[in-house]
Design an enzyme around this catalytic site. Structure first.
Site, PDB file in Angstrom:
ATOM      1  N   HIS A   7      22.188   4.338 -23.805  1.00 38.60           N
ATOM      2  CA  HIS A   7      22.437   5.515 -22.982  1.00 38.60           C
ATOM      3  C   HIS A   7      23.310   5.096 -21.813  1.00 38.60           C
ATOM      4  CE1 HIS A   7      21.933   9.155 -20.683  1.00 38.60           C
ATOM      5  NE2 HIS A   7      21.299   9.694 -21.701  1.00 38.60           N
ATOM      6  N   GLY A  66      16.774  15.453 -22.329  1.00 40.65           N
ATOM      7  CA  GLY A  66      17.791  16.455 -22.611  1.00 40.65           C
ATOM      8  C   GLY A  66      17.297  17.683 -23.342  1.00 40.65           C
ATOM      9  N   GLY A  67      16.545  17.501 -24.433  1.00 41.15           N
ATOM     10  CA  GLY A  67      16.041  18.645 -25.173  1.00 41.15           C
ATOM     11  C   GLY A  67      16.217  18.472 -26.664  1.00 41.15           C
ATOM     12  N   GLU A 125      26.051  19.387 -24.559  1.00 44.16           N
ATOM     13  CA  GLU A 125      26.001  17.942 -24.362  1.00 44.16           C
ATOM     14  C   GLU A 125      27.139  17.295 -25.137  1.00 44.16           C
ATOM     15  OE1 GLU A 125      22.171  16.205 -25.045  1.00 44.16           O
ATOM     16  OE2 GLU A 125      21.243  17.297 -23.394  1.00 44.16           O
ATOM     17  N   ARG A 141      24.125   8.285 -32.977  1.00 44.27           N
ATOM     18  CA  ARG A 141      23.366   9.544 -32.974  1.00 44.27           C
ATOM     19  C   ARG A 141      23.998  10.582 -32.052  1.00 44.27           C
ATOM     20  NH1 ARG A 141      19.607  11.607 -29.469  1.00 44.27           N
ATOM     21  NH2 ARG A 141      19.419   9.652 -28.332  1.00 44.27           N
ATOM     22  N   ALA A 181       7.763  11.651 -25.336  1.00 43.88           N
ATOM     23  CA  ALA A 181       7.342  12.241 -24.065  1.00 43.88           C
ATOM     24  C   ALA A 181       8.313  11.943 -22.946  1.00 43.88           C
ATOM     25  CB  ALA A 181       5.949  11.729 -23.698  1.00 43.88           C
ATOM     26  N   ARG A 204      28.625   9.120 -26.564  1.00 45.99           N
ATOM     27  CA  ARG A 204      27.834   8.201 -25.741  1.00 45.99           C
ATOM     28  C   ARG A 204      28.335   6.763 -25.782  1.00 45.99           C
ATOM     29  NH1 ARG A 204      21.430   9.803 -26.468  1.00 45.99           N
ATOM     30  NH2 ARG A 204      21.452  11.566 -25.032  1.00 45.99           N
ATOM     31  N   ALA A 213       1.810   8.173 -32.543  1.00 44.61           N
ATOM     32  CA  ALA A 213       1.435   9.528 -32.119  1.00 44.61           C
ATOM     33  C   ALA A 213       2.490  10.154 -31.228  1.00 44.61           C
ATOM     34  CB  ALA A 213       0.085   9.491 -31.393  1.00 44.61           C
ATOM     35  N   HIS A 259      18.609   2.708 -25.690  1.00 47.58           N
ATOM     36  CA  HIS A 259      18.019   4.051 -25.653  1.00 47.58           C
ATOM     37  C   HIS A 259      17.507   4.525 -27.003  1.00 47.58           C
ATOM     38  CE1 HIS A 259      17.352   8.047 -24.066  1.00 47.58           C
ATOM     39  NE2 HIS A 259      18.151   8.586 -24.963  1.00 47.58           N
TER      40      HIS A 259
END
Length: 503
Positions: free
Chosen positions: A233, A51-52, A117, A373, A47, A279, A16, A338
């Protein structure tokens, strides 16, 4: 345990997070039953995302540019066609979430406020109050899902196996609910079970995410792609918490600098883009500085300073909880598991190699992330491909076949899991070599002899074996003993493990 069977005439979704709920919403008007282990908004990485969402939202940007950046970040393994879908449908996905109530930051003229970013050629990351995107987006999506008549959510359901018919088609799942085994049978099943962060001793993700959906799909015969590619990360906040709080990449986008214990900036020695390097480069640089005894800190005193409580409230609160005031002190940082670029192979509509089974979000491998990614593409992928999987699964017809009896996967005790997590961080972490990976596989062998093919062990083996089998460094997979590979290819793995028996 007693056994109950639930026949659901619609789409069955396990998980979910943003991918799972996006699938449920998109399945309308077909009924959607969502199974989740934790209460809504808990136990999912969506959740926790700070960053967005990356999308071509401004007049200075375009989907083609976003797709090109995605392909470049993936170190040659991204499927360009899938990257084009993500980038083309990205702006609509962000606007759709805004219509559901996600309060993205806006400019004075009402447009989306975007930030830059790492490895993006344009400022395109839509945020919420600096570091609140994941929570705010999930709040809006959860509210919409709970008010949607076609969606039913059953919390407290732990995935224990996949139900298959005599021909191997997936007919649903075996779950444990309040100590009782329940068979959920449906025409189509979507796994949206998240990543593998809980397999590592240092992670930024919920510890519940141990790759169990990935492992159970693999045991059922689904093809798995690129399990060796694990993104670390660079800037987890190193204050001794498990999981580690995250210092969002947006801080570096705002000008925060990485410094050593003497206050000297070091990233320019590792990459010309310094703090905005990809990254994997930043993670290895921080790892190297820490291994050398120099320490690593994120200095946002000049870039953010007194504005921390308002602009980055989650980071500010996490730092204070560990005795660090980021307004006046550099933040101690370390690389942490991450995101998993690998996963269950799917097409652009979420269909796996097993009939009746779909996957979306971090547990899936669409081919859009390649070996590394691009920042802030994860929430976007969950929304775009979660919705595509929901629409496709809603069209599935009931095959009318009978699921065979499925034995629940064995559990891995806490002590054994702790041993596995330490081994994964040590030997399948930021820097890897053949000796360490072989040692790790030996430990997994020993644990399997004692506990059986527990899903965390199966998932860990997929990562470790693929990392050992790829001797060349590529993207987020770095071998200190690496060789050159002029034409790298994706990894595809298919297990042949019987998981069910005739009823």
């Amino acid at each position: 345990m007693t056994m109950e069977r639930v026949n659901h005439d619609g789409v069955l979704i396990v998980g979910a997070g943003l991918a799972g709920l996006s699938a449920a919403l998109a399945a309308a008007p077909r009924k959607a039953l969502v199974l989740t282990g934790a209460p809504l908004s808990q136990g999912c990485s969506s959740a926790w995302a700070q960053g967005g969402m990356a999308a071509a939202l401004s007049v200075e940007d375009a989907p083609a540019l976003h797709a090109a950046d995605t392909v470049a970040a993936g170190a040659g393994l991204v499927d360009p066609a899938v990257a084009a879908i993500l980038a083309q449908e990205g702006p609509g996905a962000v606007r759709g979430l805004a219509e559901l109530g996600a309060p993205f930051d806006r400019t004075p003229d009402g447009e989306f406020a975007t930030s830059l970013e790492a490895a993006h050629s344009r400022s395109r990351v839509a945020r919420v109050k600096g570091d609140q995107a994941g929570r705010a987006i999930m709040d809006a999506v959860i509210a919409t899902a709970l008010s949607s008549r076609h969606i039913k959510v059953r919390a407290g359901c732990r995935l224990r196996g996949l139900l298959r018919d005599a021909k191997g088609a997936v007919r649903g799942v075996l779950a444990e609910e309040n100590g009782q085994l329940v068979e959920f049978v449906a025409p189509a099943t979507i796994l949206a079970t998240g990543g593998i962060g809980g397999l590592y001793a240092v992670t930024t993700t919920p510890p519940e995410l141990k790759g169990e959906g990935l492992a159970l799909a693999a045991l059922a015969g689904a093809t798995i792609a690129d399990p060796e590619f694990v993104q670390f990360h660079p800037t987890a906040i190193d204050i001794g918490r498990d999981p580690a709080p995250l210092a969002t990449e947006a801080l570096r986008g705002e000008g925060a600098k990485l410094i050593d214990g003497q206050g000297e900036a070091f990233m320019a020695r590792y990459h010309p883009d310094a703090e905005l390097a990809p990254r994997d480069v930043v993670a290895r640089a921080i790892h190297a500085e820490r291994q050398a005894g120099h320490g690593a800190f994120l200095d946002a005193r000049a870039a953010v300073g007194a504005h921390f409580p308002d602009e980055f409230p989650a980071v500010f609160a996490a730092c204070l909880s560990g005795g660090v005031d980021p307004r006046t002190q550099p933040i101690p940082v370390a690389p942490a598991c991450h995101y998993h670029m690998g996963g269950i192979v799917t097409d652009a509509d979420g269909a796996t190699t097993l009939p009746g089974l779909y996957a979306a979000g971090e547990c899936a491998s669409t081919g859009v992330h390649g070996a590394n990614r691009l920042a802030s593409n994860s929430l976007l992928e969950a929304a775009v491909f979660g919705a595509r999987a929901g629409r496709a699964a809603a069209q599935a017809a009931d095959p009318g076949t009978r699921p065979e009896r499925c034995q629940p996967a064995p559990d891995l005790p806490a002590k054994a899991l702790a041993q596995l997590r330490l081994g994964m961080t040590r030997d399948a972490g930021v820097v890897r070599d053949a000796a360490g990976l072989s040692r790790l596989i030996g430990e997994i062998d020993a644990l399997e002899r004692t506990y059986g093919k527990a899903p965390p062990l199966v998932a860990a083996r997929l990562v470790a074996q693929a990392a050992l089998d790829r001797p060349a460094s590529l993207g987020a997979h770095f071998r200190s003993d690496g060789v050159q590979d002029a034409a790298p290819k994706r990894t595809f793995v298919t297990l042949r493990e019987p998981a069910c028996q005739a009823a």
